[in-house]
Design a protein around this motif. Structure first.
Motif, PDB file in Angstrom:
ATOM      1  N   GLU A   1     -12.539  58.677  -2.798  1.00  0.00           N
ATOM      2  CA  GLU A   1     -11.844  57.457  -2.375  1.00  0.00           C
ATOM      3  C   GLU A   1     -12.617  56.218  -2.809  1.00  0.00           C
ATOM      4  O   GLU A   1     -13.800  56.060  -2.477  1.00  0.00           O
ATOM      5  CB  GLU A   1     -11.643  57.445  -0.864  1.00  0.00           C
ATOM      6  CG  GLU A   1     -10.753  56.305  -0.394  1.00  0.00           C
ATOM      7  CD  GLU A   1     -10.370  56.401   1.067  1.00  0.00           C
ATOM      8  OE1 GLU A   1      -9.621  55.510   1.533  1.00  0.00           O
ATOM      9  OE2 GLU A   1     -10.816  57.359   1.743  1.00  0.00           O
TER      10      GLU A   1
ATOM     11  N   LEU B   1     -16.872  57.997   0.327  1.00  0.00           N
ATOM     12  CA  LEU B   1     -16.126  56.749   0.357  1.00  0.00           C
ATOM     13  C   LEU B   1     -16.956  55.679  -0.350  1.00  0.00           C
ATOM     14  O   LEU B   1     -18.109  55.436   0.024  1.00  0.00           O
ATOM     15  CB  LEU B   1     -15.846  56.323   1.803  1.00  0.00           C
ATOM     16  CG  LEU B   1     -15.157  54.972   2.014  1.00  0.00           C
ATOM     17  CD1 LEU B   1     -13.748  54.981   1.435  1.00  0.00           C
ATOM     18  CD2 LEU B   1     -15.112  54.630   3.507  1.00  0.00           C
TER      19      LEU B   1
ATOM     20  N   TRP C   1     -12.423  46.946   7.751  1.00  0.00           N
ATOM     21  CA  TRP C   1     -11.637  48.156   7.475  1.00  0.00           C
ATOM     22  C   TRP C   1     -12.523  49.384   7.611  1.00  0.00           C
ATOM     23  O   TRP C   1     -12.127  50.400   8.207  1.00  0.00           O
ATOM     24  CB  TRP C   1     -11.052  48.061   6.072  1.00  0.00           C
ATOM     25  CG  TRP C   1     -10.271  49.264   5.634  1.00  0.00           C
ATOM     26  CD1 TRP C   1      -8.936  49.487   5.784  1.00  0.00           C
ATOM     27  CD2 TRP C   1     -10.802  50.434   4.974  1.00  0.00           C
ATOM     28  NE1 TRP C   1      -8.594  50.717   5.265  1.00  0.00           N
ATOM     29  CE2 TRP C   1      -9.720  51.314   4.764  1.00  0.00           C
ATOM     30  CE3 TRP C   1     -12.074  50.803   4.551  1.00  0.00           C
ATOM     31  CZ2 TRP C   1      -9.873  52.555   4.129  1.00  0.00           C
ATOM     32  CZ3 TRP C   1     -12.242  52.042   3.932  1.00  0.00           C
ATOM     33  CH2 TRP C   1     -11.156  52.893   3.729  1.00  0.00           C
ATOM     34  N   ALA C   2     -13.737  49.328   7.072  1.00  0.00           N
ATOM     35  CA  ALA C   2     -14.659  50.451   7.169  1.00  0.00           C
ATOM     36  C   ALA C   2     -15.059  50.713   8.619  1.00  0.00           C
ATOM     37  O   ALA C   2     -15.156  51.869   9.056  1.00  0.00           O
ATOM     38  CB  ALA C   2     -15.902  50.182   6.322  1.00  0.00           C
TER      39      ALA C   2
ATOM     40  N   GLY D   1     -19.184  46.673  10.689  1.00  0.00           N
ATOM     41  CA  GLY D   1     -18.943  47.677   9.655  1.00  0.00           C
ATOM     42  C   GLY D   1     -20.089  47.781   8.685  1.00  0.00           C
ATOM     43  O   GLY D   1     -20.275  48.818   8.037  1.00  0.00           O
TER      44      GLY D   1
ATOM     45  N   GLU E   1     -13.285  50.151  11.231  1.00  0.00           N
ATOM     46  CA  GLU E   1     -12.145  50.772  11.919  1.00  0.00           C
ATOM     47  C   GLU E   1     -12.044  52.252  11.573  1.00  0.00           C
ATOM     48  O   GLU E   1     -11.691  53.079  12.425  1.00  0.00           O
ATOM     49  CB  GLU E   1     -10.852  50.050  11.537  1.00  0.00           C
ATOM     50  CG  GLU E   1      -9.657  50.468  12.354  1.00  0.00           C
ATOM     51  CD  GLU E   1      -8.451  49.584  12.087  1.00  0.00           C
ATOM     52  OE1 GLU E   1      -7.329  50.118  12.055  1.00  0.00           O
ATOM     53  OE2 GLU E   1      -8.637  48.366  11.918  1.00  0.00           O
ATOM     54  N   SER E   2     -12.375  52.577  10.325  1.00  0.00           N
ATOM     55  CA  SER E   2     -12.311  53.985   9.917  1.00  0.00           C
ATOM     56  C   SER E   2     -13.463  54.794  10.506  1.00  0.00           C
ATOM     57  O   SER E   2     -13.344  56.013  10.693  1.00  0.00           O
ATOM     58  CB  SER E   2     -12.348  54.092   8.382  1.00  0.00           C
ATOM     59  OG  SER E   2     -13.659  53.860   7.886  1.00  0.00           O
ATOM     60  N   GLY E   3     -14.585  54.123  10.772  1.00  0.00           N
ATOM     61  CA  GLY E   3     -15.746  54.805  11.321  1.00  0.00           C
ATOM     62  C   GLY E   3     -16.483  55.673  10.322  1.00  0.00           C
ATOM     63  O   GLY E   3     -17.384  56.432  10.700  1.00  0.00           O
ATOM     64  N   ARG E   4     -16.161  55.555   9.042  1.00  0.00           N
ATOM     65  CA  ARG E   4     -16.761  56.414   8.022  1.00  0.00           C
ATOM     66  C   ARG E   4     -17.949  55.726   7.345  1.00  0.00           C
ATOM     67  O   ARG E   4     -17.904  54.519   7.079  1.00  0.00           O
ATOM     68  CB  ARG E   4     -15.715  56.773   6.956  1.00  0.00           C
ATOM     69  CG  ARG E   4     -14.580  57.614   7.484  1.00  0.00           C
ATOM     70  CD  ARG E   4     -13.422  57.656   6.494  1.00  0.00           C
ATOM     71  NE  ARG E   4     -13.819  58.238   5.209  1.00  0.00           N
ATOM     72  CZ  ARG E   4     -13.042  58.216   4.129  1.00  0.00           C
ATOM     73  NH1 ARG E   4     -11.850  57.627   4.181  1.00  0.00           N
ATOM     74  NH2 ARG E   4     -13.462  58.761   2.999  1.00  0.00           N
TER      75      ARG E   4
ATOM     76  N   VAL F   1     -12.374  52.047  -2.702  1.00  0.00           N
ATOM     77  CA  VAL F   1     -11.694  50.971  -1.977  1.00  0.00           C
ATOM     78  C   VAL F   1     -11.955  49.642  -2.682  1.00  0.00           C
ATOM     79  O   VAL F   1     -13.108  49.262  -2.917  1.00  0.00           O
ATOM     80  CB  VAL F   1     -12.180  50.897  -0.513  1.00  0.00           C
ATOM     81  CG1 VAL F   1     -11.485  49.755   0.223  1.00  0.00           C
ATOM     82  CG2 VAL F   1     -11.907  52.221   0.186  1.00  0.00           C
TER      83      VAL F   1
ATOM     84  N   THR G   1     -22.023  60.532   0.801  1.00  0.00           N
ATOM     85  CA  THR G   1     -20.782  59.891   1.242  1.00  0.00           C
ATOM     86  C   THR G   1     -19.621  60.332   0.351  1.00  0.00           C
ATOM     87  O   THR G   1     -19.827  60.828  -0.761  1.00  0.00           O
ATOM     88  CB  THR G   1     -20.895  58.363   1.191  1.00  0.00           C
ATOM     89  OG1 THR G   1     -21.211  57.963  -0.146  1.00  0.00           O
ATOM     90  CG2 THR G   1     -21.970  57.860   2.130  1.00  0.00           C
TER      91      THR G   1
END
Length: 276
Positions: free
Chosen positions: A206, A184, A98-99, A129, A101-104, A208, A182
């Protein structure tokens, strides 16, 4: 009407219910390992993986359509994928995907002490990731491991929503975000689910929960196409035979069982013995 598909959740944290409702066409079954051991070292980790694979083999034999391992450590995931005829997903791999895919960039905050760093080093190195992680931050000192499975342990205190624990985790998240630059935070244990919403509210950044992201991945795997079984699928069940043999011996040995139920004890092996 076709029968709903079934997702087996290997209930590493002894949750009482899934963290998300079932989507249409899917039924989630919580599967409690009959052999539990808290993976405080790499040695214990081996036994934890055996207990996880044993539980998954039982679920597969009962006809599940996918297996979700509800732990950041993804215990036994690679081993199961080598032999299981159904998809196998884990919370750690799923949340790192998931991380990715977010690229963050992100930080990880876990309630466990630094001696557990081998788990995070493994997952960050092995999973896409992981390269986006800036730092891993450990909340507890080593004495916390001696309280695992007791009412004084951090897991039990999170379950009760104790304010000092929620405040400590919130501060750790804010400190990690400031130190790493950060915004996240990934929680580093699926046992942190009970406090995730409140920590996010207090921290204002945020947060997660890997248990939520992992279960969503489990839903998708169970509802998706079933892959071709691996060549080694005919060997599935070997771990069940091994654990059967162990529990059969241990159940008859003096002092083998601690007498604490599985939900209250994650340190010692649960030696209830195989059902007849």
């Amino acid at each position: 009407m076709s029968e709903p598909r079934r997702l087996a959740v290997i209930n590493s944290d002894a949750k009482r219910a899934p963290v998300l409702p079932d989507p249409p066409g899917l039924v989630t079954d919580l599967v409690d390992p009959r052999l539990r051991r808290f993976a405080r070292t790499k040695y214990d980790h081996l036994l934890t993986e055996l207990g996880t694979v044993d539980a998954a083999e039982a679920a597969i034999a009962a006809g599940c359509d996918a297996v979700y391992i509800d732990t950041f450590a993804d215990y036994g995931m690679a081993q199961l994928r080598a032999a299981a005829p159904v998809p196998v997903v884990g919370a750690g791999e799923a949340v790192l995907a998931w991380a990715a895919e977010s690229g963050r960039r992100f930080s990880i905050v876990t309630v466990w002490p630094t001696s557990m760093d081998y788990i995070y080093a493994d997952r960050l190195a092995a999973c896409p990731g992981g390269e986006l992680a800036v730092g891993v931050h450990y909340l507890s000192d080593e004495s916390e491991l001696d309280r695992v499975g007791t009412d004084a342990g951090v897991k039990a205190r999170m379950g009760r929503g104790e304010d000092d624990v929620v405040s400590a985790i919130t501060r750790a998240c804010l400190d990690a975000a400031q130190r790493d630059g950060t915004d996240l935070i990934l929680f580093g244990c699926t046992c942190m689910t009970p406090v995730s919403a409140e920590v996010a509210r207090r921290a204002g950044i945020e947060i997660v929960d890997p248990s939520v992201i992992g279960l969503r991945a489990g839903h998708a795997a169970a509802l998706g196409p079933r892959p071709a079984p691996p060549v080694a699928a005919q060997r599935l069940g070997a771990v069940t035979e091994l654990v059967d043999a162990y529990l059969g011996v241990a159940a008859g040995s003096a002092g083998a069982s601690c007498g604490v139920d599985a939900d209250g004890c994650e340190v010692c092996a649960v030696t209830a013995g195989p059902s007849s």
